[in-house]
Design a protein around this motif. Structure first.
Motif, PDB file in Angstrom:
ATOM      1  N   THR A 190      -9.726  29.034 -35.141  1.00 52.00           N
ATOM      2  CA  THR A 190     -10.085  30.262 -34.555  1.00 52.00           C
ATOM      3  C   THR A 190     -10.087  30.308 -33.077  1.00 52.00           C
ATOM      4  N   LYS A 191     -10.030  29.148 -32.633  1.00 49.85           N
ATOM      5  CA  LYS A 191      -9.651  29.006 -31.341  1.00 49.85           C
ATOM      6  C   LYS A 191      -8.362  27.934 -31.081  1.00 49.85           C
ATOM      7  N   GLU A 192      -7.651  28.087 -29.930  1.00 51.36           N
ATOM      8  CA  GLU A 192      -6.633  27.139 -29.641  1.00 51.36           C
ATOM      9  C   GLU A 192      -6.925  25.617 -29.446  1.00 51.36           C
ATOM     10  N   TYR A 193      -6.077  24.768 -29.376  1.00 49.83           N
ATOM     11  CA  TYR A 193      -6.409  23.367 -29.554  1.00 49.83           C
ATOM     12  C   TYR A 193      -6.668  23.336 -27.722  1.00 49.83           C
ATOM     13  N   SER A 194      -8.041  22.841 -27.418  1.00 47.53           N
ATOM     14  CA  SER A 194      -8.325  22.745 -26.014  1.00 47.53           C
ATOM     15  C   SER A 194      -7.880  21.128 -25.374  1.00 47.53           C
ATOM     16  N   GLY A 195      -7.233  21.319 -24.290  1.00 48.36           N
ATOM     17  CA  GLY A 195      -6.305  20.126 -23.804  1.00 48.36           C
ATOM     18  C   GLY A 195      -4.934  20.071 -24.146  1.00 48.36           C
ATOM     19  N   SER A 196      -4.389  18.895 -23.999  1.00 49.91           N
ATOM     20  CA  SER A 196      -2.871  18.690 -24.384  1.00 49.91           C
ATOM     21  C   SER A 196      -2.890  17.359 -25.263  1.00 49.91           C
ATOM     22  N   ILE A 218      -0.409  24.588 -32.527  1.00 52.07           N
ATOM     23  CA  ILE A 218      -1.336  25.434 -33.449  1.00 52.07           C
ATOM     24  C   ILE A 218      -1.753  26.380 -32.684  1.00 52.07           C
ATOM     25  N   GLN A 219      -1.933  27.501 -33.525  1.00 51.77           N
ATOM     26  CA  GLN A 219      -2.353  28.907 -32.872  1.00 51.77           C
ATOM     27  C   GLN A 219      -3.406  29.455 -33.951  1.00 51.77           C
ATOM     28  N   SER A 277      -4.675   2.100 -46.832  1.00 50.48           N
ATOM     29  CA  SER A 277      -3.671   1.239 -46.157  1.00 50.48           C
ATOM     30  C   SER A 277      -4.862   0.309 -45.585  1.00 50.48           C
ATOM     31  N   ARG A 278      -3.993  -0.623 -44.915  1.00 52.84           N
ATOM     32  CA  ARG A 278      -4.620  -1.698 -43.993  1.00 52.84           C
ATOM     33  C   ARG A 278      -4.233  -1.405 -42.581  1.00 52.84           C
ATOM     34  N   SER A 279      -5.275  -1.573 -41.847  1.00 50.74           N
ATOM     35  CA  SER A 279      -4.936  -1.379 -40.272  1.00 50.74           C
ATOM     36  C   SER A 279      -4.385  -2.842 -39.888  1.00 50.74           C
ATOM     37  N   ASN A 280      -4.189  -2.948 -38.407  1.00 50.71           N
ATOM     38  CA  ASN A 280      -3.669  -3.969 -37.713  1.00 50.71           C
ATOM     39  C   ASN A 280      -4.550  -5.105 -37.794  1.00 50.71           C
ATOM     40  N   HIS A 281      -6.041  -5.030 -37.777  1.00 53.93           N
ATOM     41  CA  HIS A 281      -6.843  -5.773 -38.040  1.00 53.93           C
ATOM     42  C   HIS A 281      -7.217  -6.445 -39.405  1.00 53.93           C
ATOM     43  N   GLY A 282      -6.615  -6.091 -40.604  1.00 57.55           N
ATOM     44  CA  GLY A 282      -6.914  -6.193 -42.000  1.00 57.55           C
ATOM     45  C   GLY A 282      -7.862  -5.647 -42.405  1.00 57.55           C
ATOM     46  N   LEU A 283      -8.373  -4.505 -41.727  1.00 55.58           N
ATOM     47  CA  LEU A 283      -9.710  -3.765 -42.289  1.00 55.58           C
ATOM     48  C   LEU A 283      -8.875  -2.570 -43.095  1.00 55.58           C
ATOM     49  N   HIS A 284      -9.503  -2.167 -44.120  1.00 49.96           N
ATOM     50  CA  HIS A 284      -8.835  -0.988 -44.779  1.00 49.96           C
ATOM     51  C   HIS A 284      -9.211   0.169 -43.937  1.00 49.96           C
ATOM     52  N   SER A 285      -8.134   1.205 -43.940  1.00 49.54           N
ATOM     53  CA  SER A 285      -8.211   2.476 -42.943  1.00 49.54           C
ATOM     54  C   SER A 285      -8.051   3.650 -43.962  1.00 49.54           C
ATOM     55  N   ILE A 286      -8.170   4.714 -43.686  1.00 50.35           N
ATOM     56  CA  ILE A 286      -8.090   5.974 -44.828  1.00 50.35           C
ATOM     57  C   ILE A 286      -7.095   6.791 -43.746  1.00 50.35           C
ATOM     58  N   THR A 287      -6.102   7.391 -44.474  1.00 44.37           N
ATOM     59  CA  THR A 287      -5.022   8.043 -43.786  1.00 44.37           C
ATOM     60  C   THR A 287      -5.189   9.408 -44.070  1.00 44.37           C
ATOM     61  N   VAL A 288      -5.418  10.095 -43.139  1.00 40.80           N
ATOM     62  CA  VAL A 288      -5.718  11.726 -43.370  1.00 40.80           C
ATOM     63  C   VAL A 288      -4.443  12.561 -43.065  1.00 40.80           C
ATOM     64  N   THR A 289      -3.978  13.528 -43.786  1.00 40.78           N
ATOM     65  CA  THR A 289      -2.787  14.240 -43.521  1.00 40.78           C
ATOM     66  C   THR A 289      -3.104  15.663 -43.283  1.00 40.78           C
ATOM     67  N   ILE A 290      -2.859  16.233 -42.089  1.00 45.26           N
ATOM     68  CA  ILE A 290      -2.998  17.616 -41.834  1.00 45.26           C
ATOM     69  C   ILE A 290      -1.596  18.478 -42.045  1.00 45.26           C
ATOM     70  N   SER A 291      -1.575  19.411 -42.721  1.00 47.28           N
ATOM     71  CA  SER A 291      -0.331  20.423 -42.631  1.00 47.28           C
ATOM     72  C   SER A 291      -0.692  21.571 -42.233  1.00 47.28           C
ATOM     73  N   ASN A 292       0.163  22.302 -41.365  1.00 50.46           N
ATOM     74  CA  ASN A 292      -0.040  23.539 -40.936  1.00 50.46           C
ATOM     75  C   ASN A 292       0.600  24.530 -42.049  1.00 50.46           C
ATOM     76  N   ASP A 293       0.056  25.431 -42.482  1.00 50.18           N
ATOM     77  CA  ASP A 293       0.580  26.277 -43.586  1.00 50.18           C
ATOM     78  C   ASP A 293       1.710  27.268 -42.897  1.00 50.18           C
ATOM     79  N   ARG A 294       1.404  27.432 -41.569  1.00 50.83           N
ATOM     80  CA  ARG A 294       2.385  28.474 -40.859  1.00 50.83           C
ATOM     81  C   ARG A 294       3.740  27.966 -40.848  1.00 50.83           C
TER      82      ARG A 294
END
Length: 86
Positions: free
Chosen positions: A10-16, A25-26, A41-58
């Motif tokens: 509803t509002k453009e990305y603030s910052g760069s 993003i518009q 997956s595992r992060s660099n420190h051996g801890l488990h990390s969750i990967t999130v994927t965002i796709s722009n439908d436009r």
């Protein structure tokens, strides 16, 4: 299993950002946020990390990163969240 949700910008990305995905993003773009619950997956420190994927439908572009990074990027947008499908 993949958990996903759709959000509308509803509002453009603030910052760069150094990533074009966020700078392009518009207003009125629909973003799909997804997490694969079977692949952790595992992060660099051996801890488990969750990967999130965002796709722009436009334009079909995608951005993947860790949970905390995605949250920091999403805080710079104003969004309308649709209800979860369950």
């Amino acid at each position: 299993m993949i958990l996903s949700n759709t959000i509308k910008v509803t509002k453009e990305y603030s910052g760069s950002s150094k990533f074009n995905f966020w700078n392009n993003i518009q207003v009125d773009d629909t973003l799909t946020v997804s997490v694969n619950l079977e692949h952790i997956s595992r992060s660099n420190h051996g801890l488990h990390s969750i990967t999130v994927t965002i796709s722009n439908d436009r334009d079909g572009t995608k951005f993947s990163s860790g949970w905390n990074d995605i949250c920091n990027y999403l805080k710079k947008l104003e969004l309308q969240q649709f209800s979860l499908p369950f």
